[in-house]
Motif scaffolding. Sequence first.
Motif, PDB file in Angstrom:
ATOM      1  N   PHE B 227      24.471  75.104  23.556  1.00 36.02           N
ATOM      2  CA  PHE B 227      25.594  74.698  24.755  1.00 36.02           C
ATOM      3  C   PHE B 227      25.349  73.415  25.124  1.00 36.02           C
ATOM      4  N   ARG B 228      26.657  72.906  25.513  1.00 40.02           N
ATOM      5  CA  ARG B 228      26.644  71.334  25.974  1.00 40.02           C
ATOM      6  C   ARG B 228      27.065  71.643  27.307  1.00 40.02           C
ATOM      7  N   ILE B 229      26.505  71.118  28.534  1.00 42.86           N
ATOM      8  CA  ILE B 229      26.829  71.641  29.724  1.00 42.86           C
ATOM      9  C   ILE B 229      27.283  70.225  30.342  1.00 42.86           C
ATOM     10  N   THR B 230      28.071  70.274  31.062  1.00 43.77           N
ATOM     11  CA  THR B 230      28.734  69.031  31.737  1.00 43.77           C
ATOM     12  C   THR B 230      28.051  69.377  33.417  1.00 43.77           C
ATOM     13  N   ASP B 315      28.789  55.091  46.617  1.00 42.24           N
ATOM     14  CA  ASP B 315      28.305  56.060  45.524  1.00 42.24           C
ATOM     15  C   ASP B 315      29.683  57.182  45.400  1.00 42.24           C
ATOM     16  N   GLU B 316      29.581  57.649  43.941  1.00 43.87           N
ATOM     17  CA  GLU B 316      30.743  58.384  43.653  1.00 43.87           C
ATOM     18  C   GLU B 316      30.199  59.699  42.905  1.00 43.87           C
ATOM     19  N   ASP B 317      30.813  60.640  42.682  1.00 43.14           N
ATOM     20  CA  ASP B 317      30.506  61.871  42.071  1.00 43.14           C
ATOM     21  C   ASP B 317      30.206  61.260  40.406  1.00 43.14           C
ATOM     22  N   ARG B 318      29.153  61.896  39.746  1.00 44.15           N
ATOM     23  CA  ARG B 318      28.971  61.513  38.414  1.00 44.15           C
ATOM     24  C   ARG B 318      28.792  62.742  37.462  1.00 44.15           C
ATOM     25  N   LEU B 319      29.182  62.580  36.398  1.00 50.30           N
ATOM     26  CA  LEU B 319      29.297  63.648  35.342  1.00 50.30           C
ATOM     27  C   LEU B 319      28.261  63.257  34.035  1.00 50.30           C
ATOM     28  N   VAL B 320      27.371  64.506  34.196  1.00 51.15           N
ATOM     29  CA  VAL B 320      26.203  63.967  33.096  1.00 51.15           C
ATOM     30  C   VAL B 320      26.209  65.162  32.164  1.00 51.15           C
ATOM     31  N   GLU B 321      25.913  65.041  30.821  1.00 51.07           N
ATOM     32  CA  GLU B 321      25.941  66.207  30.007  1.00 51.07           C
ATOM     33  C   GLU B 321      24.534  66.319  29.648  1.00 51.07           C
ATOM     34  N   GLU B 322      24.221  67.794  29.340  1.00 44.37           N
ATOM     35  CA  GLU B 322      22.886  68.225  28.988  1.00 44.37           C
ATOM     36  C   GLU B 322      23.102  69.286  27.765  1.00 44.37           C
TER      37      GLU B 322
END
Lengths: 193, 666, 279
Positions: B227-230, B315-322
């Motif tokens: 799975f790739r989770i954002t 600060d702003e929302d950030r998207l990271v992937e796991e």
Amino acid sequence: MENQALGQVTSERLPVHFPDPIQVANCYQCGKCTAGCPVAMHMDVAPNQVVRLAQLGEWEKALRSRAIWECVGCQTCSTRCPKEVDCAGVMDALREASLARGMAAPGRYFVVAFQKIFLENIHRNGRLNELELIGHFKVDVLLHTGRIPFLFKDAGLAPQLGKRKKLHLIPGRARDRGVVERIFERCSGERKA
Amino acid sequence: MSRIGVFTCWCGENIARTVDVDEVAKRVAELPGVRCSLNYKYMCSDPGQAIVREKIATEKLDGVVVASCSPHMHLKTFRKAAQAAGLNPYLVEMANIREQCSWVHHDRVQATAKAFEIIRLSVEKARNDAALQPIRVPVTRRALVIGGGVAGIQAALDIADAGHEVVMVEREPSIGGKMAGLSETFPTLDCSQCILTPRMVEVGQHPRIKLYSYSEVEKVEGFVGNFRITIRQKARYVDVSKCTGCGECWIICPLKRNPSEFDYGMGMRPAIYIPFPQAVPARPVIDKSQCAKLIRNGCGLCEKKCKAEAINFKDEDRLVEEAVGAVVVATGYKLYSIAKSQPKATLAGYGEYGYGKYKDVIDSLQFERLVSASGPTGGVLKRPSDGAIPKSVVFISCVGSRDNAKGLPYCSKICCMYTAKHTMLYKHKVHDGQAHVFYMDIRAGGKGYDEFVRRAIEQDGAQYYRGRVSKITQEGGKLVVRGADTLAGMPVTIEADLVVLAAAMRPADGIEELAQKLNIGCDEFGFLLESHPKLRPVETNTAGIFIAGACHSPKDIPEAVAQASAAASKVQVMLAADELTREPEIAAINEQTCAACFTCIRTCPYHAIDRAELRTPRGAFIKNTARVNPGLCMGCGTCVSVCPSKSADLQGFTDQQVYAMVESLA
Amino acid sequence: MNIGYYPGCALHGSSNDCEQSLRACLSALDVQLGEIKDWICCGATAAHSLNHKLSLALPARNLAVAERDGFKQLFAPCPLCSMQLLKAKKAVADERVRKELSEIVEADVRGESEVLNLIQLFEKIGVDRLKPAVKAPLESITAACYYGCLLTRPPDVVHFDDFEQPSSMESIVAALGAKTVEWNYKTECCGAGMTMCNEDIVLELAHKILSNAAEHGANCLVVACPMCHVNLDMKQAAVERRFGKKLGMVVYYLSDLVGLALGLSAEQLGINRHFVTQA
């Protein structure tokens, strides 16, 4: 013998209701009807118990209860029932069956007589004739109970009503009383079945 | 296949009583392609399996049909036996002549005839079987846990302690969930925070747990093992890596009168805040809807005060992937709203209980905060309207629960227990107070549970009334509660200082969107669906995704924890090896004939088909095609039935096999 | 606006003060009422208690007659009448029942016309139209709006307002410049049609309602039901005797207040014919 007379009555079906029987089996006896009923305190059998009697098919007890005649028909029970059982409709159905079988509680004679006389009045006139209603009701109660003072109870109101032009000695009647007669006829016929 | 062995089982008397197994075996032997046909009393027993193995070797069988019970029962058994004898296990077929024949018929002649037909079909299928190889899928040996309540914490710690990395995503600024806000827990009355906060700290400090607080799952791609989770990290306006959690900022913040989410509005918090002192992470967050700096560029006191320079108004929302191999969903519950406006038209609300009109009509979680030592009143029970100590408290069960007309038909399961607990906590705090409980049934199944309820009644003097409440009004500073006692058959009126509504448990907000992202199912109330209510209670219908806690159904803490451990153990099994093995009976698309209409992509319930391009070895484009992802396909066959060009087929259950079976009947 | 009008027996009987008030008020607002011809009694409590089918047939006849007369809207000031009309309307949504009832009442019952109660009539006229028409704002009035049982119940039949915490009457009364109070007996029953045959209950319920309104600071009650008016106004003296306390609570029809605000006199509205009048 009484049970035989009640015919196909089962715990799921009330004896009389149109067009569909009320599903009393849905009731889970939470008592919210009793809790909100404005007159439950005066009932010999609480509203939830009336429904319980219907669930059990204990028609004898239900139809002879005073409670069904104490009910004022305010619909609070049906409105708040979490199981959407039309408790007020159950009361109506039981009253209808109780009267039809001559099982109405003697202790609630006033109510029973009033409703009967009311219905006879509109049967005859198409619209309600208040003076006639009061007259018939008083005479009926007098003949039945022998309570002469009842005849004069609220008599003091009459001149008051007169003064306020609230008494109509010649009230309007429905013009087509034939159709009223036929409607009554058609609605009563099936009830006996 | 032309050297098929058929092995008919008696199943003791189960089959042989109704089916003439000798007769069947004799007739089957005559079928085309059948090399040998035998029968035996217990084919699944060791000697039975030995017969199968021996015949595969001596008769050089290239296909096996076992006529016995359901494939659910013994297909694996016979596939193993075949494999041991050197035959590809997918060349084994089962003919079910027990459940589908002997058990449901009486007439021996007819049953025997039917058994023969069933076996004939299986022989036809076996004749068209192909040797298949199990699918191997690489596994990312990490897990995602969504939700940091007690269930999520338990699952994360179990998986991490087993040696795997865990990514935890929590929507709120701190983990801890609903349990962190509870006072004491039934049936032992141990302090909720005392047992939970050490577990929270463990999560925060665990070398193999990566915690994303104040974050939400944005996107889910991939399939089991891959799975790739954002993850959306919501703007916190505080740099967690710089912040020391010293507390100067929330002490100096002048905007202190914001209803605290953690206290369910029973207490207040500043615009920059940590939800509660034991929060993990113990780092504040700025409420952007309240902060004067963020709204109109005013104030900014916290920034000036912060020595660590951790405040960041930009600060702003950030998207990271796991990348993870498995997912545990533990998003928990919320309570049925007792406010006037309801989230759904089907939930009508309780106007007769005064909606949000009377301040002293509160819900159970609010009561928890009022009796919690860490609560806004420091554990002294003061009612919201005027801070007076209530001398008479009415608790009402089943508010929203078991209410078809205004709420939800299901039982919320835990309210009977926590209401009994509430009466005890109340009595322990207000010795001269009287607790009244309106209930419909007392559901106290569990270790020490019924004893607990009896203790509330017998020792702590709670007065229980079997009936619902119809109306609450306020008269002269008292709440007048009109209920019924159906056991006495009469209405009951109680004057109360405080009314606590045990509101129904509903799944947390956003559950349906999350379920869509994960491609898992919800029931009609939004609770997540398990794969099988008895045998696969923590699995979902999407491989690699598991569920735990109250997101599945109303549950108490012990149950949620047990289910979380169960989900964790399923994850551990999955992450135990670098590869996953899956059965090869999945769809395959003939990419040469595929018309690229992609009807299959739109209909596939598992999103297991992708668009792909067919290219020459040199990379020149030939055509578009649909392609099955073997990691996701569950072999349901929907694509096979909708494909207009007949390019999709199910391995091990091909159209050719089905036609052959049907034709053999003609 | 041409609205069909079903007065019901009460408004042509002892509650003719209600009709007087309505007619005065509506003509001041230039709203015409067309009384439906040949209307008959809806059967009231007696019919639904004793003969369920009849209790649907009688109002069904009235619905059919109103529809025959071409009225798209039918105003029934008595909540019991309007509830019975709505029950019949709900019942005939089922084609099987519709056919049967049509045969019984010798007319095609379509059940398409909109049934309005007294509050809905004023809502139709609109607060926007009422407000500018107010000549004498009712500043001295602090009203307890009383809905009684059948205006909002049963909700699946009448579909009117919030059936536990209604506020439609308050909106209208507020537009007239009067104050309203929050109180507890807005939707409790007053005993309805039991005035004559079960007086004890009526007195007990009326007592609770009148006292609660007074306790919450109201100087009058506003009703939208002729039966409520009978029980709370005509019977108030009896309540006072039974419970040994002076109440003196004036009970207005909603139309009375509208009329007063429009500048009509108490005599024009028939308020002088109430039993309890301003002390």
